[in-house]
Design an enzyme around this catalytic site. Structure first.
Site, PDB file in Angstrom:
ATOM      1  N   CYS A  94      19.038  -0.531  -3.567  1.00 19.01           N
ATOM      2  CA  CYS A  94      18.459  -0.874  -2.268  1.00 19.01           C
ATOM      3  C   CYS A  94      18.434   0.416  -1.480  1.00 19.01           C
ATOM      4  O   CYS A  94      19.472   0.890  -1.025  1.00 19.01           O
ATOM      5  CB  CYS A  94      19.280  -1.940  -1.546  1.00 19.01           C
ATOM      6  SG  CYS A  94      18.734  -2.217   0.151  1.00 19.01           S
ATOM      7  N   CYS A 127      19.274  -0.289   2.586  1.00 17.86           N
ATOM      8  CA  CYS A 127      20.614  -0.630   3.092  1.00 17.86           C
ATOM      9  C   CYS A 127      21.518  -0.726   1.873  1.00 17.86           C
ATOM     10  O   CYS A 127      21.788   0.300   1.257  1.00 17.86           O
ATOM     11  CB  CYS A 127      20.613  -1.870   3.983  1.00 17.86           C
ATOM     12  SG  CYS A 127      19.708  -3.288   3.389  1.00 17.86           S
ATOM     13  N   SER A 128      21.951  -1.912   1.477  1.00 15.05           N
ATOM     14  CA  SER A 128      22.672  -1.984   0.209  1.00 15.05           C
ATOM     15  C   SER A 128      22.644  -3.414  -0.296  1.00 15.05           C
ATOM     16  O   SER A 128      23.655  -3.955  -0.712  1.00 15.05           O
ATOM     17  CB  SER A 128      24.097  -1.494   0.356  1.00 15.05           C
ATOM     18  OG  SER A 128      24.744  -2.270   1.310  1.00 15.05           O
ATOM     19  N   CYS A 129      21.462  -4.002  -0.276  1.00 15.74           N
ATOM     20  CA  CYS A 129      21.288  -5.370  -0.758  1.00 15.74           C
ATOM     21  C   CYS A 129      21.808  -5.464  -2.194  1.00 15.74           C
ATOM     22  O   CYS A 129      21.543  -4.594  -3.015  1.00 15.74           O
ATOM     23  CB  CYS A 129      19.815  -5.744  -0.697  1.00 15.74           C
ATOM     24  SG  CYS A 129      19.199  -5.762   0.994  1.00 15.74           S
TER      25      CYS A 129
END
Lengths: 219, 213
Positions: free
Chosen positions: B114, B117-119
């Site tokens: 991601c 962000c950090s999905c």
């Protein structure tokens, strides 16, 4: 927005340094930061899109030097102040000074299992049929809004192929700003590495994004 | 060894105390103010942490992969409707509301990132590791995936195609690695032991049975 969060393709950020048998948390405060963030999310005062926008709106130097839970915490402070739950004076003092906004709900311990298991589905019915079909070539738009968007910079003004129509989803570019859910079709669009990175790209590379319909136009 | 010793001793703790003092204070202030206002229940925080430390982790995803390896009907279902197939094993919820499974093949290796962000699919892999959330991985996975993989000790043949999935929407991806050779006759439990977290992100492969024995 063209913020510090939009990292795809940037150079110079260092080695990845995977950690063997990495623990879920590296410090006690990280556990509390996760828990406080999820508890405040349960107030129902903002959406996941608004919270993402609060994180990406941190000053670039802060964002890039902070650990992930620090980014969460700093953004949470902004959201809590914006929605009237706490004041800066209270954060400075570390104690309650006035009452503040009443949330829609407070997450109690016995509610946690149910709330986490339910999650927050954001698929929605979209009335008009999808504009694009699988196999169609599409071009992503070239835009640079100061507001929230989920079209990464590296994938703007690029031509790719629709690989899947994923369904209708809440449109984050609007929802982040309280302009409504305005759901749209989401498509998986796949690009050749060379379309994005040029001739020197790995010839075996393809990269896909999931793009809302309004990010795309016909070629 | 001496480094390891140092890491567990005084120097390590001291370093962290200094490094995190500001953020520790901020988190403490937040929790205190919100608790005094009755807006959060500290026991709810404990319950959240306990959930992600003990109940939700990559073992969930490993069971999904092992089922797919051993049951062609489940594998087809997973390809067609990963959300429903995974939910049938009881793995649902936050950051796994909308799932897609992508299958490695002899020709193609899948890698998930991601960049924005950090999905990450919490419901099947638990909380993401630090490197997944940090700028080096998020910046390079889309432009230099082979370089990234080599930092995980994974060198793919030059002709193997690499497909990177950037999780830009609310779909969360689970990579189904190739089933290792020499696992004929393994039951699901034994197969699950070969499935690592990294193999389900694409930064690793499933373990070979010799490694586990």
């Amino acid at each position: 927005m063209n913020g510090p969060h939009d990292l795809g393709g940037q150079h110079g950020l260092g080695p990845i340094a995977p950690e063997k048998d990495e623990p879920y948390f590296h410090a006690e405060w990280e556990k509390r930061a996760l828990g406080v963030t999820l508890c405040c999310g349960a107030f129902g005062a903002w959406t996941i899109d608004e919270s993402r926008h609060a994180r990406e709106s941190l000053p670039p130097a802060t964002y890039l030097s902070a650990s992930y839970y620090e980014i969460w915490t700093r953004a949470l402070e902004i959201l809590l102040k914006r929605h009237g739950f706490v004041t800066q004076a209270e954060l400075d003092a570390g104690r309650m000074l006035e009452k503040g906004t009443e949330p829609k709900r407070v997450l109690k311990a016995e509610m946690v299992a149910g709330v986490l298991a339910r999650g927050g589905p954001c698929d929605r019915r979209v009335a008009p049929p999808p504009r694009f079909v699988v196999g169609e070539r599409v071009r992503t738009k070239n835009f640079n809004p100061e507001t929230h968007t989920r079209l990464p910079r590296y994938a703007r003004a690029k031509t790719g192929v629709v690989e899947a129509v994923q369904g209708g989803f809440v449109f984050p570019d609007d929802n982040a700003h309280g302009w409504g859910e305005n759901p749209q079709w989401v498509y998986t669009v796949v690009f050749e590495g060379s379309e994005i990175w040029g001739e020197a790209a790995d010839p075996t590379l393809t990269v896909s994004i999931d793009a809302w319909e309004s990010y795309l136009e016909r070629v | 060894m001496s480094e390891h010793h140092h890491g567990e001793g005084h120097g390590h703790d001291h370093h962290h105390d200094n490094h995190f003092s500001d953020i520790e204070a901020r988190v403490k202030a937040l929790e205190t103010v919100l608790t005094e206002k009755g807006l959060i229940d500290p026991a709810a925080i404990d319950a959240i942490v306990e959930t992600y430390e003990t109940k939700v982790g990559p073992r969930n995803g490993a069971r999904v992969v092992a089922r797919a390896w051993s049951n062609p009907e489940f594998s087809d279902w997973l390809k067609r409707d990963a959300t429903a197939a995974i939910a049938s094993l009881g793995f649902t919820g936050r950051q796994g509301e909308h799932m897609r499974a992508v299958f490695n093949t002899a020709d193609t290796h899948n890698l998930v990132v991601c960049t924005l962000c950090s999905c990450y699919p919490w419901s099947v892999l638990g909380l993401p590791p630090v490197w997944y959330k940090a700028p080096p991985y998020r910046s390079r996975a889309v432009i230099d995936p082979r370089g990234v993989l080599s930092e995980f000790g994974l060198e793919l043949p030059a002709e193997k195609k690499i497909r990177v999935w950037d999780s830009t929407a609310e779909l969360r991806y689970l990579v189904v690695p190739e089933r290792p050779d020499g696992t004929e006759g393994f039951n699901e439990e034994q197969l699950a032991d070969l499935v690592t977290r990294d193999s389900m992100i694409g930064t690793g492969l499933a373990l070979s049975p010799e490694v586990v024995r």
